[in-house]
Motif scaffolding. Structure first.
Motif, PDB file in Angstrom:
ATOM      1  N   HIS A   9       0.823  -1.219   0.000  1.00 35.04           N
ATOM      2  CA  HIS A   9       0.000   0.000   0.000  1.00 35.04           C
ATOM      3  C   HIS A   9       0.856   1.268   0.000  1.00 35.04           C
ATOM      4  O   HIS A   9       0.649   2.178   0.797  1.00 35.04           O
ATOM      5  CB  HIS A   9      -0.943   0.011   1.207  1.00 35.04           C
ATOM      6  CG  HIS A   9      -1.846  -1.182   1.271  1.00 35.04           C
ATOM      7  ND1 HIS A   9      -3.024  -1.286   0.559  1.00 35.04           N
ATOM      8  CD2 HIS A   9      -1.726  -2.351   1.943  1.00 35.04           C
ATOM      9  CE1 HIS A   9      -3.601  -2.446   0.813  1.00 35.04           C
ATOM     10  NE2 HIS A   9      -2.834  -3.119   1.636  1.00 35.04           N
ATOM     11  N   LEU A  10       1.797   1.356  -0.913  1.00 34.05           N
ATOM     12  CA  LEU A  10       2.703   2.494  -0.940  1.00 34.05           C
ATOM     13  C   LEU A  10       2.230   3.550  -1.935  1.00 34.05           C
ATOM     14  O   LEU A  10       1.818   3.234  -3.056  1.00 34.05           O
ATOM     15  CB  LEU A  10       4.114   2.043  -1.332  1.00 34.05           C
ATOM     16  CG  LEU A  10       4.804   1.018  -0.439  1.00 34.05           C
ATOM     17  CD1 LEU A  10       6.173   0.665  -0.995  1.00 34.05           C
ATOM     18  CD2 LEU A  10       4.938   1.550   0.985  1.00 34.05           C
ATOM     19  N   ARG A  11       2.301   4.803  -1.507  1.00 35.56           N
ATOM     20  CA  ARG A  11       2.119   5.934  -2.416  1.00 35.56           C
ATOM     21  C   ARG A  11       3.524   6.398  -2.809  1.00 35.56           C
ATOM     22  O   ARG A  11       4.292   6.851  -1.957  1.00 35.56           O
ATOM     23  CB  ARG A  11       1.359   7.071  -1.725  1.00 35.56           C
ATOM     24  CG  ARG A  11      -0.087   6.721  -1.371  1.00 35.56           C
ATOM     25  CD  ARG A  11      -0.732   7.843  -0.558  1.00 35.56           C
ATOM     26  NE  ARG A  11      -0.631   9.123  -1.254  1.00 35.56           N
ATOM     27  CZ  ARG A  11      -1.478   9.534  -2.200  1.00 35.56           C
ATOM     28  NH1 ARG A  11      -2.493   8.752  -2.556  1.00 35.56           N
ATOM     29  NH2 ARG A  11      -1.343  10.710  -2.762  1.00 35.56           N
ATOM     30  N   ILE A  12       3.861   6.291  -4.098  1.00 31.03           N
ATOM     31  CA  ILE A  12       5.228   6.477  -4.557  1.00 31.03           C
ATOM     32  C   ILE A  12       5.297   7.625  -5.555  1.00 31.03           C
ATOM     33  O   ILE A  12       4.428   7.759  -6.433  1.00 31.03           O
ATOM     34  CB  ILE A  12       5.764   5.184  -5.215  1.00 31.03           C
ATOM     35  CG1 ILE A  12       5.657   3.996  -4.254  1.00 31.03           C
ATOM     36  CG2 ILE A  12       7.207   5.366  -5.682  1.00 31.03           C
ATOM     37  CD1 ILE A  12       5.876   2.646  -4.914  1.00 31.03           C
ATOM     38  N   LEU A  13       6.340   8.430  -5.429  1.00 34.08           N
ATOM     39  CA  LEU A  13       6.656   9.440  -6.432  1.00 34.08           C
ATOM     40  C   LEU A  13       8.021   9.125  -7.016  1.00 34.08           C
ATOM     41  O   LEU A  13       9.019   9.087  -6.293  1.00 34.08           O
ATOM     42  CB  LEU A  13       6.681  10.845  -5.807  1.00 34.08           C
ATOM     43  CG  LEU A  13       7.154  11.980  -6.742  1.00 34.08           C
ATOM     44  CD1 LEU A  13       6.171  12.157  -7.910  1.00 34.08           C
ATOM     45  CD2 LEU A  13       7.331  13.285  -5.978  1.00 34.08           C
ATOM     46  N   ASP A  14       8.071   8.890  -8.326  1.00 35.42           N
ATOM     47  CA  ASP A  14       9.336   8.706  -9.038  1.00 35.42           C
ATOM     48  C   ASP A  14       9.648  10.036  -9.712  1.00 35.42           C
ATOM     49  O   ASP A  14       9.008  10.413 -10.702  1.00 35.42           O
ATOM     50  CB  ASP A  14       9.213   7.579 -10.068  1.00 35.42           C
ATOM     51  CG  ASP A  14      10.550   7.229 -10.714  1.00 35.42           C
ATOM     52  OD1 ASP A  14      11.442   8.107 -10.725  1.00 35.42           O
ATOM     53  OD2 ASP A  14      10.691   6.103 -11.216  1.00 35.42           O
ATOM     54  N   MET A  15      10.642  10.750  -9.185  1.00 31.12           N
ATOM     55  CA  MET A  15      10.927  12.108  -9.642  1.00 31.12           C
ATOM     56  C   MET A  15      11.769  12.159 -10.912  1.00 31.12           C
ATOM     57  O   MET A  15      11.887  13.229 -11.529  1.00 31.12           O
ATOM     58  CB  MET A  15      11.616  12.899  -8.524  1.00 31.12           C
ATOM     59  CG  MET A  15      10.734  13.124  -7.310  1.00 31.12           C
ATOM     60  SD  MET A  15      11.543  14.111  -6.012  1.00 31.12           S
ATOM     61  CE  MET A  15      11.697  15.709  -6.838  1.00 31.12           C
TER      62      MET A  15
END
Length: 407
Positions: free
Chosen positions: A89-95
């Motif tokens: 349940h991860l909220r991920i941002l790949d910048m």
């Protein structure tokens, strides 16, 4: 740019062709997708990094820029990133999305949601094809730093970032502050907008300086693949407070990841309590094993701890080779059995030339020569299953140079 059936048919039909010849043949062709298709073919011919050692193939359908394939994480290292990120349940941002191999694995759990940012519209358009079946992935063309500053939603569980390591003219950058973006200036923003950050950094960075540049660092992974140090991976877990970061050497060995971890304070304490002249130096004899630290281990530099943890002697305080009466499967490096030992003299050099027609040569703390110049002097060809170590050894009479033949 639309990547349609014509694009995929062209890549399939010319996959085995020379990209340089294709560029000449189709120079001036008006089809807008064609240069990207040739780039795709060039990337497929040069790169095997999208295939993991267990046979899984993560090759993107569309690779519009050859340089993106060169800069992409390999499949096996991306799996390491995935294991370190967790998978629940991860909220991920790949910048720094790029071709999105890390994003592909980080989003493989459909319960995770991932937002990717990239400044190049062509890579965003490619991502919409490559991630068409991933409903939990959104890729946008944006400056990721501005996006993060303006973001007002629920904090991310993980931010993944791979700062650019090349300057305007393609020159390599060796200072963390010169990379784009400069993550040392974003630490407060990261802490405000996320619980954890994983930053993929250049393997050329100094370990100690990187720790100084990133206060609050939780872990620093020194990652090795195929005997080469590939990256430093900085982990900042804002849910944890540690007195100092743990340094972890991660090595891919026969398809499996092996780790060796330590604290710099442990290494420093051992160095201070052990006089340099008394670091358990031993004389090499046939039947013993030389333990040679791997490239990532040398980068991390736990030199005194290795001797303690594996109960080994050393050839010399400044010769980072270790001696043991047996091989150590868990040692972060290679083991070689000593076959023969020669003091480095003119007569012995002639004997070595006669006895060893072929061997690889490794120098450690051996002044006056390079591997190539010593090879020419000894007239030994490379290859085979033997290795000749040229190293300085601490003897009762002082430091002396030796040649050690190993298998």
């Amino acid at each position: 740019m639309e990547f349609g059936d014509d694009y995929f048919a062209f890549v399939a039909a010319h996959r085995d062709d020379d990209p340089a010849r294709l560029r000449l043949k189709f120079h001036g062709d008006p089809r807008p997708w064609l240069p990207y298709a040739v780039n795709n073919i060039a990337a497929l011919r040069k790169s095997r990094k999208f295939r993991s050692r267990d046979g899984s193939d993560f090759t993107p359908r569309v690779i519009p820029l050859e340089v993106s394939a060169q800069q992409s994480t390999s499949a096996d290292i991306a799996r390491l990133h995935q294991s370190l990120a967790g998978d629940a349940h991860l909220r991920i941002l790949d910048m720094t999305f790029g071709l999105g191999l890390d994003a592909f694995l980080l989003s493989s759990n459909p319960q995770n949601s991932l937002t990717g940012c990239d400044l190049q519209e062509i890579l965003v358009e490619a991502a919409r094809v490559n991630f068409a079946r991933r409903e939990n992935v959104e890729v946008i063309c944006a400056d990721s730093v501005n996006y993060l500053r303006e973001y007002a939603g629920t904090p991310f569980d993980l931010i993944f970032i791979d700062p650019g390591r090349r300057g305007a003219e393609g020159t390599r950058l060796y200072n963390l502050h010169d990379c784009q973006p400069d993550i040392t200036q974003l630490l407060a923003l990261f802490r405000e907008k996320s619980s954890k950050v994983m930053a993929k950094l250049s393997p050329m960075l100094d370990v100690t300086q990187t720790i100084r540049d990133l206060p609050g660092l939780t872990e620093l992974h020194v990652v090795e693949e195929e005997g080469e140090c590939k990256e430093l991976l900085a982990v900042l877990d804002f849910t944890r407070v540690v007195a100092e970061p743990r340094i972890i050497v991660d090595r891919l060995v026969l398809g499996n990841w092996q780790s060796y971890s330590f604290l710099q304070s442990e290494e420093s304490a051992l160095r201070q309590t052990s006089p340099r002249s008394g670091l358990n130096c031993l004389l090499p004899i046939p039947g013993m094993f030389i333990l040679e630290p791997s490239a990532a281990t040398m980068k991390a530099a736990p030199f005194n701890l290795l001797s303690r943890d594996f109960n080994t002697g050393r050839l010399h305080p400044n010769t980072q080779l270790y001696l043991s009466d047996r091989p150590h499967p868990d040692f972060p490096g290679k083991s070689h059995e000593i076959i023969k030992v020669w003091p480095f003299t003119s007569s012995n050099m002639k004997a070595v030339s006669r006895e060893i027609p072929r061997a690889d040569i490794t120098l450690r703390n051996f002044f006056g020569f390079t591997a190539d110049s010593l090879r020419k002097r000894l007239k030994i060809k490379p290859g085979g299953d033997l290795r000749l170590y040229a190293a300085t050894v601490m003897t009762p009479s002082g430091a002396e140079r030796f040649l050690l033949l190993t298998r």
